[in-house]
Write an enzyme that holds these catalytic residues in place. Structure first.
Site, PDB file in Angstrom:
ATOM      1  N   TYR A 166      47.278 -64.241  15.863  1.00 27.06           N
ATOM      2  CA  TYR A 166      47.840 -63.560  16.845  1.00 27.06           C
ATOM      3  C   TYR A 166      49.169 -62.807  15.938  1.00 27.06           C
ATOM      4  CZ  TYR A 166      51.329 -63.876  20.383  1.00 27.06           C
ATOM      5  OH  TYR A 166      52.501 -63.149  20.826  1.00 27.06           O
TER       6      TYR A 166
ATOM      7  N   GLY B  85      52.889 -74.475  10.797  1.00 28.21           N
ATOM      8  CA  GLY B  85      53.754 -72.689  10.949  1.00 28.21           C
ATOM      9  C   GLY B  85      54.770 -72.563  11.854  1.00 28.21           C
ATOM     10  N   ASP B  86      55.165 -73.757  12.170  1.00 28.60           N
ATOM     11  CA  ASP B  86      57.109 -73.142  12.418  1.00 28.60           C
ATOM     12  C   ASP B  86      58.358 -72.898  11.701  1.00 28.60           C
ATOM     13  OD1 ASP B  86      55.879 -73.575  15.331  1.00 28.60           O
ATOM     14  OD2 ASP B  86      57.136 -75.636  15.558  1.00 28.60           O
TER      15      ASP B  86
ATOM     16  N   LYS C 297      49.764 -58.709  16.622  1.00 28.02           N
ATOM     17  CA  LYS C 297      50.807 -57.674  17.021  1.00 28.02           C
ATOM     18  C   LYS C 297      51.251 -57.266  15.538  1.00 28.02           C
ATOM     19  CE  LYS C 297      51.518 -59.426  20.879  1.00 28.02           C
ATOM     20  NZ  LYS C 297      51.136 -59.119  21.544  1.00 28.02           N
TER      21      LYS C 297
ATOM     22  N   SER D 102      57.127 -59.449  18.961  1.00 31.90           N
ATOM     23  CA  SER D 102      57.295 -60.523  19.017  1.00 31.90           C
ATOM     24  C   SER D 102      57.703 -60.679  18.345  1.00 31.90           C
ATOM     25  CB  SER D 102      55.670 -61.463  19.073  1.00 31.90           C
ATOM     26  OG  SER D 102      56.424 -62.689  18.947  1.00 31.90           O
TER      27      SER D 102
HETATM   28  N1  UFG Z   1      58.701 -77.022  20.481  1.00 35.26           N
HETATM   29  C1  UFG Z   1      58.983 -78.363  20.433  1.00 35.26           C
HETATM   30  N2  UFG Z   1      57.524 -79.101  21.294  1.00 35.26           N
HETATM   31  C2  UFG Z   1      57.301 -78.803  22.632  1.00 35.26           C
HETATM   32  C3  UFG Z   1      56.921 -76.956  21.331  1.00 35.26           C
HETATM   33  C4  UFG Z   1      57.673 -76.677  21.068  1.00 35.26           C
HETATM   34  O1  UFG Z   1      59.301 -78.942  19.659  1.00 35.26           O
HETATM   35  O2  UFG Z   1      56.023 -79.794  23.081  1.00 35.26           O
HETATM   36  C5  UFG Z   1      59.823 -76.652  19.658  1.00 35.26           C
HETATM   37  C6  UFG Z   1      58.771 -75.734  18.611  1.00 35.26           C
HETATM   38  O3  UFG Z   1      59.228 -76.526  17.619  1.00 35.26           O
HETATM   39  C7  UFG Z   1      60.254 -74.773  17.893  1.00 35.26           C
HETATM   40  C8  UFG Z   1      60.430 -74.584  19.478  1.00 35.26           C
HETATM   41  O4  UFG Z   1      60.547 -75.410  20.065  1.00 35.26           O
HETATM   42  O5  UFG Z   1      60.455 -74.990  17.512  1.00 35.26           O
HETATM   43  C9  UFG Z   1      60.263 -73.389  20.185  1.00 35.26           C
HETATM   44  O6  UFG Z   1      58.905 -72.972  20.610  1.00 35.26           O
HETATM   45  P1  UFG Z   1      57.845 -72.266  21.027  1.00 35.26           P
HETATM   46  O7  UFG Z   1      56.391 -72.921  21.408  1.00 35.26           O
HETATM   47  O8  UFG Z   1      58.561 -72.508  22.398  1.00 35.26           O
HETATM   48  O9  UFG Z   1      57.876 -70.887  20.406  1.00 35.26           O
HETATM   49  P2  UFG Z   1      57.884 -69.981  19.713  1.00 35.26           P
HETATM   50  O10 UFG Z   1      59.288 -69.806  18.498  1.00 35.26           O
HETATM   51  O11 UFG Z   1      56.881 -71.184  18.144  1.00 35.26           O
HETATM   52  O12 UFG Z   1      56.838 -69.100  19.504  1.00 35.26           O
HETATM   53  C10 UFG Z   1      57.149 -68.398  20.339  1.00 35.26           C
HETATM   54  C11 UFG Z   1      56.408 -67.458  21.084  1.00 35.26           C
HETATM   55  C12 UFG Z   1      55.196 -66.863  19.803  1.00 35.26           C
HETATM   56  C13 UFG Z   1      55.952 -66.159  19.301  1.00 35.26           C
HETATM   57  C14 UFG Z   1      57.090 -66.513  18.519  1.00 35.26           C
HETATM   58  C15 UFG Z   1      57.982 -65.206  17.463  1.00 35.26           C
HETATM   59  O13 UFG Z   1      55.654 -68.362  21.908  1.00 35.26           O
HETATM   60  O14 UFG Z   1      53.994 -66.356  21.253  1.00 35.26           O
HETATM   61  O15 UFG Z   1      57.863 -67.225  19.884  1.00 35.26           O
HETATM   62  O16 UFG Z   1      58.985 -66.285  17.029  1.00 35.26           O
HETATM   63  F1  UFG Z   1      54.968 -65.984  18.234  1.00 35.26           F
END
Ligand code: UFG
Length: 347
Positions: free
Chosen positions: A159, A303-304, A163, A135
């Protein structure tokens, strides 16, 4: 009759596994699903049969059961393994770290032991060949974008830590036993669904990820989307990610297995190279679905990161693969799946 190579898909009933099943079938492989349905639904099997015209071969069980995996490898004379099985919710991994270290690292060790016994033991019919679902999370908070494979790796949750550890474990195994052929695929953000609308993402409970949340709001299951953070240093203040159509991702696994058949191991990004913000995704989805997606900008999610998108050029060079489907198609396909199956496979 074609001489089909049998490929084992651990976690093959899941979101990415099921789409890869279809891609492998279409490419002339004989995919075998190993799944315990702990985070997937048996109804996917019937859907796969409707798409491919062939009842999927299923081995029901858990990768932690090494003797079972070994028996499956022998029973089907497996030529290669794609290892999808694992736990994948970032938030849950913080609350239940042992579940993640146990399932993900324990699962990988169990699978590698079974493969070692079969493919490096007496009577072996193939070199140990493995494609691993890693990932973009292994890049942590990248200093710059786009991200190339040589960027430093780090982790911010259990998580992501699993990885990273599994990537390192695979490197050590390859070093000790050069016969191993290992393809590590670092996925960016998989979204969308098969064009038939028969298979798609079916998260248990409240979706953690953006696209399934958006589709559930659009279909009326949830009142509104919370946009996590409007003050990132990005063009519109919301987080930027590299969304990739799950069919393109599935095609990347077929390309990876083909590349491994010539021997060389690799680690590559699977992304489009194009970043989109949360609000761009919402707008594209509204266009594709004709539905409004009410949203409210709230605080950042712990964590974002602000931005995360791939430089996918290594995958193009090594695998001859590149993503083809754009955001509009990702949204249209996600909507076809959600609107046709409002409650997922339980519909
Ligand atoms: N987001 C929102 N609202 C939500 C969900 C997400 O605004 O309800 C935003 C997040 O803040 C982020 C974007 O949408 O900016 C994408 O979020 P996701 O949760 O869809 O994806 P992530 O990039 O946080 O995480 C994904 C996978 C993880 C992996 C990661 C690797 O879910 O398993 O990418 O970068 F680790």
């Amino acid at each position: 009759m074609k001489n089909e190579q049998a490929i084992l898909l651990t976690g093959g009933a899941g979101y990415i596994g099921s789409h890869t099943f279809v891609a492998l079938h279409e490419a002339g492989f004989a995919p075998v699903i190993l799944d315990d349905f702990s985070n997937s639904h048996p109804a996917v099997l019937d859907r796969l049969e409707r798409i491919t015209g062939r009842a999927p071969v299923l081995e029901r069980g858990n990768v932690l059961d090494t003797a079972f995996v070994e028996a499956v490898l022998r029973r089907h004379r497996i030529a290669g393994v794609v290892h999808f099985a694992g736990s994948k919710a970032v938030g849950e991994s913080v609350a239940q770290p042992l579940k993640y270290f146990g399932n993900n690292i324990g699962g990988a060790i169990s699978l590698l032991r079974a493969m070692e016994a079969v493919f490096l033991g007496p009577g072996s019919w193939a070199p140990p060949t493995l494609v691993f679902s890693s990932s973009a999370t292994v890049y942590g908070d990248p200093a710059t974008v786009p991200i190339t494979e040589d960027f430093p790796r780090s982790h911010t949750n259990p998580y992501g830590h699993t990885k990273l550890v599994i990537e390192d474990m695979l490197a050590a195994v390859r070093q000790a036993q050069p016969a191993w052929r290992v393809g590590v695929l670092r996925y960016f953000n998989p979204v969308g669904a098969h064009a038939s609308g028969l298979i798609g993402e079916d998260p248990a409970g409240i979706p953690n990820n953006l696209m399934p949340y958006v589709t559930q709001v659009a279909v009326g299951l949830r009142p509104q989307l919370s946009v996590f953070g409007g003050d990132y240093p990005t063009p519109d203040g919301t987080g930027v990610r590299d969304y990739i159509h799950v069919d393109d991702l599935a095609a990347g696994h077929v390309a990876a297995l083909r590349a491994l058949s010539s021997g060389a191991s690799f680690t590559v990004n699977l992304g489009t190279g194009q970043g989109y913000s949360v609000l761009q995704v919402v707008r594209a989805f509204e266009q594709a679905s004709g539905r409004k997606v009410p949203y409210q900008v709230v605080a950042r999610r712990a964590g974002d990161v602000a931005q995360c998108y791939a430089d996918p050029s290594l995958a193009k060079r090594v695998l001859g693969w590149q993503a083809r489907k754009g955001l509009e198609e990702m949204c249209a396909d996600a909507w076809r799946w959600q609107s046709g199956n409002p409650k997922g496979y339980a519909t």
